[in-house]
Design a protein around this motif. Sequence first.
Motif, PDB file in Angstrom:
ATOM      1  N   THR A 146       0.809  -1.210   0.000  1.00 54.33           N
ATOM      2  CA  THR A 146       0.000   0.000   0.000  1.00 54.33           C
ATOM      3  C   THR A 146       0.844   1.263   0.000  1.00 54.33           C
ATOM      4  O   THR A 146       0.318   2.354   0.225  1.00 54.33           O
ATOM      5  N   GLU A 153      -8.306   6.880  -2.004  1.00 53.60           N
ATOM      6  CA  GLU A 153      -8.251   5.813  -3.008  1.00 53.60           C
ATOM      7  C   GLU A 153      -8.771   4.505  -2.424  1.00 53.60           C
ATOM      8  O   GLU A 153      -9.384   3.707  -3.129  1.00 53.60           O
ATOM      9  N   GLN A 157     -11.762   2.512  -4.097  1.00 55.02           N
ATOM     10  CA  GLN A 157     -11.587   1.100  -4.440  1.00 55.02           C
ATOM     11  C   GLN A 157     -12.657   0.264  -3.746  1.00 55.02           C
ATOM     12  O   GLN A 157     -13.231  -0.647  -4.342  1.00 55.02           O
ATOM     13  N   SER A 158     -12.960   0.590  -2.494  1.00 53.01           N
ATOM     14  CA  SER A 158     -13.971  -0.145  -1.749  1.00 53.01           C
ATOM     15  C   SER A 158     -15.348   0.009  -2.395  1.00 53.01           C
ATOM     16  O   SER A 158     -16.094  -0.960  -2.519  1.00 53.01           O
ATOM     17  N   GLU A 161     -15.393  -2.042  -5.626  1.00 49.90           N
ATOM     18  CA  GLU A 161     -15.506  -3.468  -5.339  1.00 49.90           C
ATOM     19  C   GLU A 161     -16.919  -3.824  -4.887  1.00 49.90           C
ATOM     20  O   GLU A 161     -17.464  -4.858  -5.282  1.00 49.90           O
TER      21      GLU A 161
END
Length: 181
Positions: A146, A153, A157-158, A161
Motif C-alpha cells: 500500500t 483511493e 476502491q472499496s 468493489e
Amino acid sequence: FGTSAYLGAMIFGSFLGYVCGSYATDRFGRRRTYIVFSLGALAMALSYMMIPISNASMLVLSFPLGMLMQGMFAGIGATISEAYPSSVRATGYGISYNVGRVIASFFPLTVGALSTGHVDLGIAIAVVAGTGYAVVIIAASLLPETKGIRLDEVDAQSVAEAEAHAAQQASSAGTVGSRSA
C-alpha cells in the motif's frame, strides 16, 4: 553493567527503530520493511538468546535488538489504516490491532510452558520469538503493498468493489431466477 544500562541501550535502539522504520515504510514499502526488520530482529533475538556472549557484548547487542524489534512496528498504523475504507476504518483498525495483541499475549505463557521442564529458558524465548517473526514474515508476504496509496483511493476502491460485487450478485440472481422459471 546494571539492568539500567541494558534497558537504556534497548530503549534508545527502540526509539531510533521507530524513526528508521517509519522512513523505511514510506521509502521502501510496507511489506519489504516488515520482512527486513523481522529478519533482522529474528537474527538479533537468536544471537541474544542462543550464542554464549559476554555481558559487554549483550549490552552492545541490546541497541540493534531494540531498533529492529520496534522498527518493524513503525508502519502498523499506516498499513492497517490503508486496509479499510473510512466507513469502517476505526472498527477495522481496532479489531486488527487488538486481535494481534491478544495472540501476542499468549507468547509469555508459551515461553513459560516450554521452559518448565522441557527446554532452557533461552531456547524457549528463541523458539517463541522465532515463531512470532516467522508469522510476521509470512503475513507481510501476503499483504498487498500500500506504499503511496491515498486513503481516499481506499474508499474509491472499496466502493468500486462493492458495486462490482452487487452487480455480480444481481446477474447471478437473474440467471438463477430465469432457470427456475
